[in-house]
Design an enzyme around this catalytic site. Sequence first.
Site, PDB file in Angstrom:
ATOM      1  N   SER A   1      21.756   2.444 -13.150  1.00  0.00           N
ATOM      2  CA  SER A   1      21.933   1.391 -14.149  1.00  0.00           C
ATOM      3  C   SER A   1      23.053   1.719 -15.126  1.00  0.00           C
ATOM      4  CB  SER A   1      20.620   1.160 -14.915  1.00  0.00           C
ATOM      5  OG  SER A   1      20.156   2.354 -15.503  1.00  0.00           O
ATOM      6  N   GLU A   2      23.322   3.002 -15.362  1.00  0.00           N
ATOM      7  CA  GLU A   2      24.421   3.400 -16.245  1.00  0.00           C
ATOM      8  C   GLU A   2      25.229   4.528 -15.621  1.00  0.00           C
ATOM      9  OE1 GLU A   2      21.281   1.628 -18.754  1.00  0.00           O
ATOM     10  OE2 GLU A   2      21.216   3.562 -17.728  1.00  0.00           O
ATOM     11  N   THR A   3      26.529   4.446 -15.766  1.00  0.00           N
ATOM     12  CA  THR A   3      27.423   5.560 -15.459  1.00  0.00           C
ATOM     13  C   THR A   3      28.365   5.728 -16.640  1.00  0.00           C
ATOM     14  OG1 THR A   3      27.340   5.196 -13.058  1.00  0.00           O
ATOM     15  CG2 THR A   3      29.186   6.470 -13.907  1.00  0.00           C
TER      16      THR A   3
END
Length: 255
Positions: A45-47
């Site tokens: 969901s996040e990088t």
Amino acid sequence: MKLPIFIADAFTAKAFRGNPAAVCLLENKLDEDMHQKIAKEMNLSETAFIRKLHPTDNFTQKNVNSTLTFVTLSGELRAKREEDGIVLDFPLYPAHPQDFHEVEDLIKTAIGDTLVQDICYSPDTRKLLVRLSDTYNRSFLENLKVNTQNLLQVENTGKVKGLILTLKGEPDGQAQVFDFYSRYFAPWLGVAEDPVTGSAHTVLGSYWSQQLGKKNMHACQCSCRGGELEISLRPDGRVDIRGSVAIVLEGTLTA
């Protein structure tokens, strides 16, 4: 091109819980297309991409600056390291009472005939907060089957981009006391359920502070992965969200 990359589970001290995110260390700038390719490859969901401000900086040396600033679509996000974890600095968003009949179809589609105690809406974040009846407990929220598949057809005006289900914490005497529990769903953004999210707690913190008369609260997000957050409202209208972090992978990205 070889880039150091990590996967960290946020808001938990244990691996395979909390919110998984990738962190990539950059020696030089990358174009936006490469950012997107790496994020897609990690499939989380996040990088986050951390780039040195000065050529003489060194990732391997101790960083005397304990604060990192991330540029996001929602503005700057500051993360500060403390002894007991990471503190995220967020704006605090108020939630206002919402008429049930205006969102009845959405709520009925998501949770059926589950008893609802209160409904609020945050226009700044376009999040709908639904407080379940105090007669329910944590186990009920954890096991509640939420229908997210049809929400896009029911709500397609753009008013709602996220659904927060929340429940008042259980009385003292439990093994772990929390002020409130929550789950968060954002199918409008392609996320059926977010395992643990700080952004939803920018609204939850505002709501539960008013309900409980507290500025400091202990929260639990009851997704299948689960996570714990310490929430502290500040006098300047912002909120500190504190959590632990577990590093579960260290490696090198070759592209």
